[in-house]
Design an enzyme around this catalytic site. Structure first.
Site, PDB file in Angstrom:
ATOM      1  CE1 TYR A 172      -3.442   2.819   0.635  1.00  0.00           C
ATOM      2  CE2 TYR A 172      -1.937   3.485   2.386  1.00  0.00           C
ATOM      3  CZ  TYR A 172      -3.014   3.756   1.564  1.00  0.00           C
ATOM      4  OH  TYR A 172      -3.666   4.957   1.659  1.00  0.00           O
ATOM      5  NE  ARG A 219       1.709  13.261  11.404  1.00  0.00           N
ATOM      6  CZ  ARG A 219       2.020  13.886  10.273  1.00  0.00           C
ATOM      7  NH1 ARG A 219       3.102  14.620  10.204  1.00  0.00           N
ATOM      8  NH2 ARG A 219       1.251  13.763   9.200  1.00  0.00           N
ATOM      9  NE  ARG A 229      -8.145   8.914   6.525  1.00  0.00           N
ATOM     10  CZ  ARG A 229      -8.426  10.188   6.779  1.00  0.00           C
ATOM     11  NH1 ARG A 229      -9.509  10.734   6.262  1.00  0.00           N
ATOM     12  NH2 ARG A 229      -7.630  10.917   7.547  1.00  0.00           N
ATOM     13  CG  PHE A 289      12.460  18.184  -3.644  1.00  0.00           C
ATOM     14  CD1 PHE A 289      11.345  18.996  -3.699  1.00  0.00           C
ATOM     15  CD2 PHE A 289      12.315  16.842  -3.961  1.00  0.00           C
ATOM     16  CE1 PHE A 289      10.104  18.476  -4.066  1.00  0.00           C
ATOM     17  CE2 PHE A 289      11.085  16.313  -4.318  1.00  0.00           C
ATOM     18  CZ  PHE A 289       9.979  17.144  -4.369  1.00  0.00           C
TER      19      PHE A 289
END
Length: 418
Positions: A172, A219, A229, A289
């Site tokens: 997932y 978290r 969910r 980044f």
């Protein structure tokens, strides 16, 4: 004076907040000149700033044409994610949309006007986004369309099934985040700013995204639970509770923390891959980044580890801590030191009775070996007594001013993307 008291124990964070506020952010987030952009591309950057808390600033700091490619990549995936998240779309409609979403990139008029999600503007004005997609060089278009296709298929697969095993958890996270890491890496290499190996080594690129996703899932347990969910793998949580929701009950708090610690142990296995990946990067804007979200993630894991607050409210790293990480994580040596610092913080909190204590000690030893091979830790910051006194004085004079840190700064230092 609460803000002043909070910073007494972290004077270097106050210093970095002041420095950041006074222009230090330009070293990691230089402002992009939008005057030269077409109207449609300018609108895309407006959507980027509206829909992204964490990534908008660093995307706009990327060099050259890579900046536009990553901006469009982000918006395309944000649109796809908005379809997946919209619970008002029935499965008979949603599944084909997810399967075919990559084809909409080549349909100039395609848009979706019936979403109720907060980011629905990226669907309602998808023609603008797809136009700028088609304006990209073919080498970028091919990467974005391929990742969009694979992600859509993966999202559809998990619409009707829950995450049971740890293997399915990995799968997932690969679909929703690992593919993002792979796509970004291929864009980096396509731009010639990075070597071909960065885009070719999909295992490392996958870990880059999966690590961030697992941190977010750990978290955000309580928020996800309240919204119905479930992303924690049943193979793990079933050891500690009959239902995942039972972990919120006060009487189950010890088991809940042990369950979370096991998942944190799982997530930490990706850190060596992350460090290897970052060590290959050569372009400074690409390094920033990639590195900044990773150090934010390890700091978040350290804050969550063995912390009951995860099951009672929100666990976030301090703004000053986040700004300090942003400003420090600009080279490989600093990133290794940061990773070492936070795994050591976790190590200090390991309960001897925790079921996963031996496993997490093993992975911490592995992280130590790749972050500081010499075995000697050099502190990232040294402050003289005079310096600390000045910082204390500055705190006393400016605590109220800094309580209203600019909106752009606050949005960026959130530790994860919704």
């Amino acid at each position: 004076m609460e803000l002043f008291k909070k910073w007494l124990g972290h004077p270097e964070e106050l210093y970095n907040l002041v420095k950041f506020k006074m222009g230090g952010y330009k070293t990691v987030m230089p402002k992009m000149d939008q005057d030269s952009l077409s109207d449609s591309l300018r609108r895309c950057y407006q959507y980027l700033n509206q829909t992204s808390r964490s990534f908008a600033a660093v995307i706009q700091a990327l060099d050259g044409e890579l900046r536009h490619a990553v901006c469009i990549f982000y918006l395309v995936l944000r649109a796809l994610d908005t379809i997946e998240d919209d619970m008002t779309i029935n499965l008979e409609t949603k599944v084909p949309m997810l399967h075919n979403f990559h084809s909409y990139l080549y349909q100039p008029d395609w848009k979706y006007m019936d979403s109720n999600e907060k980011d629905k503007q990226v669907l309602e004005d998808f023609p603008t986004i797809s136009l700028e997609f088609r304006n990209l060089a073919k080498i970028y278009r091919d990467v974005i369309a391929d990742i969009c296709h694979k992600m859509g298929l993966g999202m559809a697969e998990f619409l009707e099934k829950k995450v049971d095993s740890e293997k399915e958890w990995d799968q997932y996270c690969h679909y929703v985040a690992g593919l993002v890491g792979i796509g970004l890496s291929q864009l980096f290499s396509a731009s010639k700013l990075e070597d071909p190996i960065v885009g070719q080594d999909t295992e490392l690129a996958n870990s880059l995204g999966v690590f961030l996703q697992k941190v977010n899932i750990i978290r955000d347990y309580l928020e996800d639970e309240l919204e119905g969910r479930e992303f924690w793998p049943k193979e793990v949580w079933s050891k500690y509770a009959k239902k995942l929701s039972d972990l919120t009950k006060p009487e189950n708090i010890d088991k809940a923390v042990q369950c979370m610690n096991e998942l944190i142990t799982n997530a930490l296995h990706h850190v060596p891959d992350v460090l290897t990946y970052l060590s290959r990067l050569k372009n400074q804007s690409v390094f920033n980044f990639c590195a900044i979200p990773q150090v934010m993630a390890i700091a978040t894991l350290a804050a969550c580890y063995n912390n009951q607050q995860v099951f009672r409210g929100v666990v976030k790293i301090r703004k000053g801590q986040a700004v300090t990480l942003m400003m420090d994580a600009t080279n490989m040596q600093a990133v290794k030191a940061i990773m070492y610092q936070y795994v050591e913080e976790i190590h200090q909190k390991i309960p001897s009775t925790d079921p996963s204590s031996s496993k997490i000690q093993q992975i911490i030893a592995s992280v130590r070996s790749v972050s500081l091979p010499s075995g000697a830790l050099v502190s990232r910051t040294h402050y003289s007594p005079i310096y600390l006194s000045c910082v204390m004085l500055l705190a006393a004079l400016s605590w109220q001013y800094l309580s209203t840190v600019s909106k752009a700064t606050e949005e960026y230092v959130h530790t994860g993307e919704n």
